[in-house]
Design a protein around this motif. Structure first.
Motif, short mmCIF file in Angstrom:
data_model
loop_
_atom_site.label_atom_id
_atom_site.label_comp_id
_atom_site.label_asym_id
_atom_site.label_seq_id
_atom_site.Cartn_x
_atom_site.Cartn_y
_atom_site.Cartn_z
N VAL A 138 31.92 50.59 32.96
CA VAL A 138 31.83 49.46 32.05
C VAL A 138 32.82 49.68 30.91
O VAL A 138 32.72 50.69 30.19
CB VAL A 138 30.40 49.29 31.52
N VAL A 139 33.76 48.77 30.75
CA VAL A 139 34.78 48.88 29.72
C VAL A 139 34.60 47.72 28.74
O VAL A 139 34.67 46.56 29.16
CB VAL A 139 36.20 48.85 30.33
N ASN A 140 34.34 48.08 27.48
CA ASN A 140 34.10 47.06 26.46
C ASN A 140 32.99 46.09 26.88
O ASN A 140 33.12 44.87 26.76
CB ASN A 140 35.38 46.28 26.15
N ASP A 141 31.93 46.69 27.45
CA ASP A 141 30.73 45.94 27.88
C ASP A 141 31.00 45.03 29.07
O ASP A 141 30.20 44.13 29.36
CB ASP A 141 30.15 45.10 26.73
N VAL A 142 32.12 45.20 29.79
CA VAL A 142 32.46 44.35 30.92
C VAL A 142 32.60 45.20 32.18
O VAL A 142 33.31 46.22 32.18
CB VAL A 142 33.77 43.56 30.67
N TYR A 143 31.93 44.75 33.24
CA TYR A 143 32.02 45.39 34.55
C TYR A 143 32.78 44.42 35.47
O TYR A 143 32.43 43.25 35.60
CB TYR A 143 30.61 45.67 35.09
N THR A 144 33.86 44.90 36.11
CA THR A 144 34.77 44.03 36.86
C THR A 144 34.63 44.24 38.36
O THR A 144 34.66 45.39 38.85
CB THR A 144 36.23 44.28 36.44
N VAL A 145 34.47 43.12 39.09
CA VAL A 145 34.34 43.13 40.55
C VAL A 145 35.38 42.20 41.13
O VAL A 145 35.62 41.10 40.60
CB VAL A 145 32.92 42.68 40.98
N LEU A 146 36.05 42.63 42.22
CA LEU A 146 36.98 41.76 42.96
C LEU A 146 36.28 41.20 44.18
O LEU A 146 35.63 41.94 44.94
CB LEU A 146 38.23 42.54 43.38
N LEU A 147 36.43 39.89 44.41
CA LEU A 147 35.80 39.20 45.53
C LEU A 147 36.88 38.58 46.41
O LEU A 147 37.91 38.12 45.91
CB LEU A 147 34.86 38.12 45.02
N HIS A 148 36.63 38.57 47.71
CA HIS A 148 37.58 38.01 48.67
C HIS A 148 36.94 36.88 49.45
O HIS A 148 35.73 36.87 49.70
CB HIS A 148 38.06 39.07 49.67
N ALA A 149 37.80 35.92 49.86
CA ALA A 149 37.44 34.90 50.84
C ALA A 149 38.44 35.04 51.98
O ALA A 149 39.64 34.86 51.78
CB ALA A 149 37.47 33.51 50.24
N VAL A 150 37.96 35.37 53.19
CA VAL A 150 38.84 35.67 54.33
C VAL A 150 38.66 34.59 55.38
O VAL A 150 37.54 34.31 55.82
CB VAL A 150 38.51 37.06 54.92
N ASP A 151 39.80 33.94 55.77
CA ASP A 151 39.70 32.87 56.77
C ASP A 151 39.79 33.45 58.18
O ASP A 151 39.91 34.66 58.37
CB ASP A 151 40.74 31.79 56.51
N LYS A 152 39.77 32.55 59.16
CA LYS A 152 39.78 32.95 60.57
C LYS A 152 41.11 32.61 61.24
O LYS A 152 41.17 32.44 62.46
CB LYS A 152 38.63 32.28 61.30
N GLY A 153 42.17 32.51 60.44
CA GLY A 153 43.47 32.15 61.00
C GLY A 153 44.14 33.34 61.67
O GLY A 153 43.63 34.46 61.72
N GLU A 154 45.33 33.07 62.23
CA GLU A 154 46.14 34.10 62.88
C GLU A 154 47.47 34.20 62.17
O GLU A 154 48.32 33.31 62.29
CB GLU A 154 46.36 33.75 64.36
N PRO A 155 47.73 35.26 61.36
CA PRO A 155 46.75 36.32 61.05
C PRO A 155 45.78 35.84 59.98
O PRO A 155 46.04 34.85 59.28
CB PRO A 155 47.67 37.42 60.49
N PRO A 156 44.64 36.55 59.82
CA PRO A 156 43.67 36.16 58.80
C PRO A 156 44.31 36.28 57.40
O PRO A 156 45.06 37.20 57.12
CB PRO A 156 42.53 37.17 58.97
N MET A 157 44.01 35.32 56.54
CA MET A 157 44.51 35.33 55.18
C MET A 157 43.34 35.48 54.20
O MET A 157 42.22 35.05 54.49
CB MET A 157 45.28 34.05 54.87
N THR A 158 43.65 36.10 53.08
CA THR A 158 42.60 36.45 52.12
C THR A 158 42.93 35.87 50.76
O THR A 158 44.06 36.02 50.25
CB THR A 158 42.45 37.97 52.00
N GLY A 159 41.95 35.20 50.16
CA GLY A 159 42.04 34.78 48.77
C GLY A 159 41.23 35.72 47.90
O GLY A 159 40.24 36.30 48.35
N THR A 160 41.62 35.87 46.65
CA THR A 160 40.99 36.84 45.76
C THR A 160 40.60 36.18 44.45
O THR A 160 41.35 35.35 43.91
CB THR A 160 41.93 38.03 45.49
N ALA A 161 39.41 36.56 43.97
CA ALA A 161 38.93 36.13 42.65
C ALA A 161 38.38 37.35 41.92
O ALA A 161 38.02 38.36 42.54
CB ALA A 161 37.87 35.05 42.77
#
Length: 653
Positions: A442-465
Motif C-alpha cells: 500500500v503506497v500512500n493509502d492506495v493499493y493498485t491492481v491491474l485487470l485484463h479483458a482478453v478476447d477470443k480472436g486469433e491471436p487473442p488480444m488483451t485490454g488493460t485497466a
C-alpha cells in the motif's frame, strides 16, 4: 613641354645686386619634351643664352642628371646647349628639379639658380580593369533592371586629360538570345533588359571594353564577365502516377501504402525541382507524405493508427509544389530606350496556376482489436480488515470487433498481495484476502491492481485497466515503544530517561499517547511527563544499580493500548560515562576472549607445520600475532593440508 623657371637667386650677392649687374643677363626659353620620345639620342633640347662681357662656364645638377632618373639631361659647359639622352616616363615622374650654375674662369660661382622641369604626358596607357575575369551567379527570377555587378577600370595617364578619360562598352555577348539584352552604365554597372531563361542560356559570356579618349591615339583594354543563371521554378510539377497497394492494416503505423511519381522540367536536384507534397482531407492527422531525395517521389506514410470500425476507406487529396516559389517571365515588347515590356507571374499573384493535386483511396483492413475498458483507471474505496468476499468495484469493457456484448473474459493481471478476484463474465471485483492498510504494497493509502479483458480472436488480444483501491484506516494497531531496553545512571537525585512510542495507525487512531506504569513502583519509578509521543521515566534515588523490569501501558487517543515490560539497566556513570558505553565495553571484552581462543587454536595447528607463532598481549587487550622460524612474518600460515589462513594483524577488544 620642358620649361625653365627662375625660383631664387642663390649667389653670394643679393638678388637686387644680381639684377643691377649690367655685365650679364639670363635669357630663359621654354622647351617641349614628350615622355617616351623615340629619339635618336642625344638630341638638342635648347640653349641657354646670356649677354656677358666675360667668359662663363655652365653646370647642371639634380634629378635627371646626377640624381634618379640619372643620365636624362646634360649641358655643354661652354655653349649652354642642353641635350636629352634618353626617354622619360610621365607615370614615374611628372617633374624634374635641377640647379644651374654659372662659374667664372677662376671657377668661382657667378650665379646659382633652382629650376623645375615638367614632363608632357602622352597617351601611352590604356584603361586597366581590376580583374581579367568577373564571374557571378544570378537567379532566373531576377527582374529586368536589376543590378548584376560593376566592373571597374583605371587609367594611369595624366588625370583630367583626354588621355585618362574613358568609357565602358559591351563588345560581345555569347550566346546572344532574343529575350535578354545586357546594358552597361558609365559607372561600369551592368544590368539587363527582358527576361533571364535558364533553359535558353544557363551562362552568358560578356566582353566589356574600356576605351580612352586620347587625341592622338585611343587606347583600350577588355575584361570578361561570366554570368551563371540559376534555374528558377518556371515549370510546375505534376503528379504523373502512383504505385503501391493502397492498403493498410488498422492499428499499424510507419507503413507506406502508396508512392506518388512526379514530373518536373526544371533542373534535377535543385530547389526548383524538388517536390513538396501536402495531404488534404486527413481528419485526425493519420498520414504524412515525405519526398524521396533521389527520385522526387512522394512517399505516403501512416503516423497515427487507423481504426477499421471508423471507416473502411480514407479518401485523401494530395497536392504537389516545389520548394522554390513559381516564377515565369515573357517578353511582350521591346523599346529603343528604357526597359522592355515583360509579363511576369508569381505563384502568389491572383490568377496564378494552382498546385497540381490528385485524389487517392486508402483501404483500411480489419484486424483483431483488443477489448477497451470504459474507464482506464478505476477508483475504489475499501476499509482495511473488511471480510473476505467483500464487493469492491465493477469494471466494464467492450470488444470493438465483436457484436456480442461479452465475447471476452476478465482476468486479474497483477495483484501484488493477492487481495482480489474478478468475475470473468461480469467484471465484479471481490476480496479474497483481508485488506491491510499497513501492508508494504500500500503506497500512500492506495493499493493498485491491474485487470485484463482478453478476447477470443486469433491471436487473442488483451485490454488493460488499472484499479486503484483506497484503503481506509482502522484502529487495529496498538501503540508500541521504540526501544524496550533503557539505561539510566545512578544518582542521589531523581534522574530520567525517555520512553518513545509509535503507532502504525493514522490519526485519529494514533498519538499523542497516554503512558501508565504498572505494578509496585512507588518510591522507585514515576512518569514525568506521562502524555505525548515521549514520556519521561524518572528513577528515584532508592533504586539500586543493576537490571530492572518496569511494566508500562501505552494507550492511543481511542483507548487502544499495549502493555510492555521494559528492561531498565541502572549503572554507575561516574566510571564509564554512561551505561551504554559500559555495555559496549563488555561486548568488546567478550570478543577479546573469543580471539584468544582462536589464536590458541592456530598455535596448536601450526606446531605440525613449518613455523611457530608468538602471541603477545599488547596494551589494552590488543593481540599481535607474529611469525618466527622459516615462515615469512605476518604473511601466510599454513596449518594443515586442508586449512590455509592469511594473517597479518589481529586485534581483540
Amino acid at each position: 613641354m620642358l620649361c625653365f623657371f627662375l625660383l631664387c637667386c642663390l649667389s653670394s650677392a643679393t638678388c637686387s645686386e644680381a639684377l643691377s649687374r649690367q655685365r650679364r643677363s639670363w635669357i630663359i626659353d621654354s622647351f617641349t619634351i614628350e615622355e617616351e620620345h623615340p629619339g635618336p639620342f642625344p638630341y638638342v633640347l635648347g640653349k641657354v643664352n646670356i649677354e656677358r662681357d666675360y667668359r662663363v662656364y655652365f653646370d647642371l645638377y639634380g634629378e635627371g642628371v646626377d640624381e634618379e632618373p640619372r643620365g636624362v639631361l646634360s649641358i655643354h659647359k661652354d655653349s649652354g646647349t642642353i641635350y636629352v639622352h634618353k626617354a622619360v616616363d610621365y607615370e614615374e615622374r611628372t617633374m624634374l628639379k635641377l640647379q644651374f650654375e654659372a662659374r667664372t674662369t677662376d671657377l668661382s660661382i657667378d650665379t646659382k639658380l633652382g629650376v623645375e622641369i615638367t614632363i608632357q604626358d602622352i597617351n601611352d596607357n590604356p584603361p586597366h580593369f581590376q580583374k581579367d575575369l568577373y564571374e557571378i551567379s544570378v537567379k532566373e527570377e531576377d527582374v529586368q533592371g536589376s543590378h548584376l555587378l560593376t566592373v571597374v577600370a583605371s587609367d594611369r595617364d595624366q588625370k583630367g586629360t583626354a588621355n585618362s578619360t574613358f568609357h565602358y562598352e559591351i563588345k560581345a555577348v555569347s550566346p546572344n538570345t532574343p529575350d535578354t539584352e545586357f546594358v552597361i552604365e558609365k559607372t561600369g554597372a551592368i544590368s539587363f533588359k527582358g527576361c533571364l531563361d535558364h533553359d535558353a542560356a544557363d551562362m552568358f559570356t560578356i566582353l566589356v571594353e574600356a576605351k580612352d579618349h586620347g587625341e592622338v591615339v585611343k587606347l583600350s583594354s577588355s575584361t570578361t564577365v561570366v554570368i551563371h543563371v540559376q534555374d528558377g521554378n518556371n515549370h510546375l510539377p505534376s503528379i504523373s502516377g502512383q504505385t503501391g497497394s493502397g492498403k493498410v492494416k488498422e492499428g499499424e503505423i510507419g507503413f507506406s501504402p502508396l508512392r506518388l511519381h512526379v514530373t518536373d522540367k526544371d533542373t534535377p536536384h535543385t530547389p526548383a525541382w524538388r517536390a513538396r507534397f501536402t495531404v488534404h482531407a486527413d481528419e485526425g492527422g493519420h498520414f504524412i507524405i515525405e519526398t524521396d531525395p533521389d527520385s522526387n517521389d512522394g512517399i505516403l506514410k501512416v503516423v497515427k493508427a487507423l481504426d477499421f470500425e471508423e471507416g473502411a476507406q480514407r479518401e485523401l487529396s494530395i497536392s504537389v509544389e516545389n520548394e522554390l516559389p513559381y516564377f515565369s517571365c515573357q517578353v511582350k515588347g521591346k523599346r529603343s530606350s528604357g526597359l522592355w515590356i515583360v509579363d511576369t507571374i508569381r505563384d502568389s499573384d491572383p490568377g496564378a496556376a494552382q498546385p497540381h493535386s490528385v485524389k487517392v483511396i486508402i483501404n483500411v483492413e480489419d484486424t483483431n482489436d483488443p477489448p477497451v475498458f470504459s474507464v482506464a483507471v478505476k477508483e475504489a474505496t475499501v476499509e482495511e480488515n473488511t471480510p473476505i468476499g467483500t464487493w469492491v468495484e465493477k469494471v466494464t469493457a467492450v470488444d470493438p470487433d465483436s457484436s456480442q456484448a461479452r465475447d471476452f473474459v476478465y482476468k486479474v493481471g497483477n495483484d501484488p498481495a493477492g487481495w482480489v478476484t474478478v468475475d470473468p463474465h461480469t467484471g465484479d471485483i471481490t476480496t479474497v484476502k483481508t485488506p491491510d492498510r499497513e501492508s508494504s504494497h500500500v503506497v500512500n493509502d492506495v493499493y493498485t491492481v491491474l485487470l485484463h479483458a482478453v478476447d477470443k480472436g486469433e491471436p487473442p488480444m488483451t485490454g488493460t485497466a488499472t484499479l486503484q483501491i483506497h484503503v481506509t484506516d482502522q484502529n487495529d494497531n496498538t501503540p508500541q515503544p521504540v526501544e524496550t531496553y533503557l539505561y539510566v545512571c545512578m544518582s542521589d537525585d531523581p534522574i530520567a530517561t525517555n520512553i518513545t512510542a509509535f503507532d502504525l495507525d493514522e490519526n485519529p487512531f494514533g498519538g499523542p499517547f497516554t503512558f501508565e506504569l504498572l505494578g509496585d513502583v512507588r518510591g522507585k519509578w514515576k512518569l514525568n511527563p506521562s502524555y505525548g509521543y515521549t514520556a519521561g521515566l524518572v528513577k528515584e534515588p532508592s533504586v539500586y544499580a543493576g537490571p530492572h523490569t518496569v511494566g508500562v501501558k501505552i494507550s492511543d487517543t481511542q483507548g487502544e493500548f499495549g502493555v510492555y515490560n521494559l528492561s531498565v539497566t541502572v549503572c554507575d556513570c561516574s566510571v564509564t560515562g554512561n551505561c551504554r558505553t559500559r555495555r559496549h565495553s563488555a561486548t568488546r571484552a567478550a570478543s577479546g576472549a573469543i580471539g584468544i581462543v582462536f589464536a590458541s587454536l592456530v598455535l596448536l595447528l601450526c606446531k605440525t607445520r613449518c613455523c611457530y607463532l608468538s602471541v603477545v598481549l599488547l596494551y589494552s587487550r590488543r593481540l599481535k600475532l607474529m611469525a618466527s622460524g622459516p615462515c615469512p612474518a605476518l604473511q601466510l600460515i599454513s596449518c594443515g593440508p586442508a586449512i590455509d589462513f592469511k594473517l597479518k594483524w589481529v586485534s581483540f577488544f
